[in-house]
Write a protein that holds these residues in place. Structure first.
Motif, short mmCIF file in Angstrom:
data_model
loop_
_atom_site.label_atom_id
_atom_site.label_comp_id
_atom_site.label_asym_id
_atom_site.label_seq_id
_atom_site.Cartn_x
_atom_site.Cartn_y
_atom_site.Cartn_z
N ALA A 1 0.84 -1.20 0.00
CA ALA A 1 0.00 0.00 0.00
C ALA A 1 0.87 1.25 0.00
N GLY A 2 0.29 2.37 -0.43
CA GLY A 2 0.90 3.65 -0.17
C GLY A 2 0.69 3.99 1.30
N PHE A 3 1.62 4.71 1.90
CA PHE A 3 1.48 5.04 3.31
C PHE A 3 2.05 6.41 3.60
N SER A 4 1.58 6.98 4.71
CA SER A 4 2.21 8.18 5.28
C SER A 4 2.19 8.02 6.78
N TYR A 5 3.22 8.58 7.44
CA TYR A 5 3.34 8.47 8.89
C TYR A 5 4.07 9.69 9.42
N ARG A 6 3.62 10.22 10.55
CA ARG A 6 4.37 11.27 11.22
C ARG A 6 4.14 11.19 12.72
N GLN A 7 5.15 11.56 13.45
CA GLN A 7 5.10 11.59 14.90
C GLN A 7 5.48 12.99 15.36
N THR A 8 4.64 13.56 16.22
CA THR A 8 4.85 14.92 16.69
C THR A 8 4.56 14.99 18.19
N GLY A 9 4.86 16.14 18.78
CA GLY A 9 4.52 16.37 20.17
C GLY A 9 5.71 16.78 21.00
N CYS A 10 5.51 16.78 22.29
CA CYS A 10 6.55 17.22 23.21
C CYS A 10 7.67 16.19 23.33
N CYS A 11 8.77 16.60 23.86
CA CYS A 11 9.76 15.70 24.46
C CYS A 11 10.37 14.68 23.50
N GLY A 12 10.35 14.93 22.22
CA GLY A 12 10.93 13.98 21.28
C GLY A 12 10.99 14.60 19.91
#
Length: 252
Positions: A71-82
């Protein structure tokens, strides 16, 4: 104060838009049929609070993606402390192993610039001019960003959240519940991701939401450690065009 969160799994009805906890709408897809638990004379396991058995749902997801493992995919991680992480491209599910990816990858600091990359088994390959540079996943920079994408962007991440749920209820097209961070931190394949998220935010419960298509394949998801407003970390991802793709191989 202990941070609390809820768990949400969405299989949205046609034309419907469901607002989930965390202020995220994952509605709009045709609702898949309700999974039916297998009948057995043996003692049944204790269900999560809310009465929904995640077992049949997980089985349907696993069966569906096994038939159409790309499959096509997208991913992101956001937020504090990282540090933030983004990845977008193609995923290939590998039977008995970690998924492979071809993607555009970016993190922060020295890994802020988006690069062409390939992830196969435990190796990251980054395009540098006319050559590919390889390194083990983990550590710092692009290898660390690639490791986050491999863990968080996997379908196993989503089924692990369901399997670990201590609360799971259904309201319309929404499955909602909670999964303990400590249990997720011990889960094969994704444990390090949740250990880091829990340590950074102090969260003891993890919230998530997933939308499925009519064939029980994931389409969109979010995951939250920490309170909705405040010190938290988020994962957001999507999948499209499930089918059989050309195998992803390590560059030469």
């Amino acid at each position: 104060m202990v941070a609390t969160v809820a768990v949400v799994l969405v299989a949205a009805g046609a034309g419907a838009a469901v607002l989930l906890k965390g202020g995220t709408s994952l509605g709009g897809a045709k609702q898949p049929p309700e999974p039916t638990p297998a009948q057995s004379s043996s003692p049944q396991p204790t269900l999560p609070v809310g009465g929904v058995d995640p077992g049949p749902l997980i089985a349907r997801i696993d069966q569906a993606v096994a038939k159409t493992p790309g499959a096509g995919f997208s991913y992101r991680q956001t937020g504090c402390c990282g540090f933030p992480v983004t990845g977008q491209g193609t995923i290939e599910l590998v039977q008995g192993g970690a998924p492979s990816y071809t993607l555009t990858l970016a993190g922060t600091g020295s890994a802020r610039k988006p690069v062409r990359a390939v992830i196969v088994q435990d190796r990251l390959y980054v395009r540098a001019g006319k050559k590919w540079r390889q390194s083990p996943l983990g550590g710092h920079g692009y290898p660390a960003a690639g490791d986050r994408v491999r863990q968080g962007g996997s379908v196993a991440n989503l089924t692990t959240l369901l399997r670990s749920a201590t609360k799971l209820s259904k309201s319309g097209a929404v499955y909602e519940g909670e999964a303990p961070a400590a249990k997720l931190a011990q889960a094969p394949g994704v444990g390090p991701l949740y250990a880091q998220m829990a340590q950074a935010t102090g969260a003891q419960q993890i919230a998530f939401a997933i939308r499925l298509d009519a064939g029980f394949r994931p389409v969109k998801f979010w995951v939250r450690a920490g309170p909705e407003d405040g010190r938290n970390q988020m994962q957001r991802g999507s999948y499209s065009g499930w089918g059989r793709k050309a195998p992803i191989k390590a560059p030469r």
